[in-house]
Enzyme design. Sequence first.
Site, PDB file in Angstrom:
ATOM      1  CB  SER A   1      -0.941   0.013   1.197  1.00  0.00           C
ATOM      2  OG  SER A   1      -2.004  -0.850   0.937  1.00  0.00           O
TER       3      SER A   1
ATOM      4  CE  LYS B   1      -3.862   0.723  -0.912  1.00  0.00           C
ATOM      5  NZ  LYS B   1      -4.510   0.298   0.333  1.00  0.00           N
TER       6      LYS B   1
ATOM      7  CE1 TYR C   1      -4.735  -1.181  -4.413  1.00  0.00           C
ATOM      8  CE2 TYR C   1      -5.288  -3.532  -4.435  1.00  0.00           C
ATOM      9  CZ  TYR C   1      -4.992  -2.370  -3.742  1.00  0.00           C
ATOM     10  OH  TYR C   1      -4.943  -2.394  -2.364  1.00  0.00           O
TER      11      TYR C   1
ATOM     12  CE1 TYR D   1      -5.213   0.966   4.430  1.00  0.00           C
ATOM     13  CE2 TYR D   1      -3.589  -0.232   5.696  1.00  0.00           C
ATOM     14  CZ  TYR D   1      -4.073   0.204   4.500  1.00  0.00           C
ATOM     15  OH  TYR D   1      -3.408  -0.117   3.354  1.00  0.00           O
TER      16      TYR D   1
ATOM     17  CB  VAL E   1      -0.072  -5.823   4.330  1.00  0.00           C
ATOM     18  CG1 VAL E   1      -1.291  -5.149   4.923  1.00  0.00           C
ATOM     19  CG2 VAL E   1      -0.248  -6.129   2.860  1.00  0.00           C
TER      20      VAL E   1
HETATM   21  N1  GLU Z   1      -2.232  -5.241  -1.735  1.00  0.00           N
HETATM   22  C1  GLU Z   1      -2.814  -5.173  -0.431  1.00  0.00           C
HETATM   23  C2  GLU Z   1      -4.288  -5.443  -0.533  1.00  0.00           C
HETATM   24  O1  GLU Z   1      -4.893  -4.944  -1.413  1.00  0.00           O
HETATM   25  C3  GLU Z   1      -2.530  -3.826   0.124  1.00  0.00           C
HETATM   26  C4  GLU Z   1      -2.922  -3.704   1.564  1.00  0.00           C
HETATM   27  C5  GLU Z   1      -1.908  -2.931   2.356  1.00  0.00           C
HETATM   28  O2  GLU Z   1      -0.715  -2.939   2.057  1.00  0.00           O
HETATM   29  O3  GLU Z   1      -2.303  -2.297   3.334  1.00  0.00           O
HETATM   30  O4  GLU Z   1      -4.848  -6.158   0.238  1.00  0.00           O
END
Ligand code: GLU
Length: 309
Positions: A65, A68, A192, A244, A262
Amino acid sequence: MTNDLRHHIDEAMTLAAAHLGQGRVADYIPALAKVDPDKLGFALALPDGTLHTSGDADEAFSIQSVSKIFTLALALRRVGSDLWTSVGREPSGSAFNSVVQLESEHGIPRNPLINAGAIATTDRLIDGRGGDAVAEEILNFMRARAGDDHVEIDFDVALSESETGARNRSLAHFMDAFDNLKHPVETVVGVYFRQCAIAMSCRQLARAGLFLAMEGRDPLTGEQIVEAHRARRINAIMMLCGHYDNSGEFAFRVGLPGKSGVGGGILCIAPGQGSIAVWSPGLNEAGTSLAGAVALEHFAYAAGWSVFD
Ligand code: GLU
């Protein structure tokens, strides 16, 4: 000054190392579950090009993430403020892959850093083009920002994520049902999954984040990557939404905008000072690197770096 920073990094790493083994490696993406949980890396990039590294700072990991942030910058460059018709700018207080809020808010995700919001942002970045071309644009952007052409997409991770991607596909279909997706679901999640599967080291990632610490301008190439006001706003979103439902805790403890993934990476921006990347795969309950956050907390405190100065 530089000696002090070195000392602060060493101390922060010692304190963080004591927390290794306390977090849990993400296993909902099988390819990520194989990573050694005891890894710990730290890199600090300064605007003059100096890089201070420690631990496993040269080992590539899945940025997940953290990507992003970079697709948000690219989407803002491509479609400008119109992006905000597809995605909001409020903290979610929910898990990264939550579907509940999306239903009550009619398919408009709270912010670009939860999965639904990142998928909507990638959809806008695609802007009528083919998925492969956009995945390549993102990869080339990461290479340019890292100043390193060796940055790659880990296709095993991308495949693993696609094979277990029912939840992300659900989010995308949900947005599609509310007319908040401009391209086919498979095109959007295909990009994505690949952006999340980009593998980078702390050294590369810290370097890549420098433009956000320097008002949108990459201090080493001289390029204005995004306008200064946009860099400030990306940092504001990182501060409020980067972790989050753990974003408040991170802001409280670290006091700097950051984005976790993650894979165990966190990119942290100290406006005007530098960019920091840490990596340790053991995660806390919200999906933020546990030892990585400890390292950032101690470093920021010792260096006196905070946006609340
Ligand atoms: N590729 C992970 C997902 O879509 C990203 C989540 C993350 O890194 O927080 O679940």
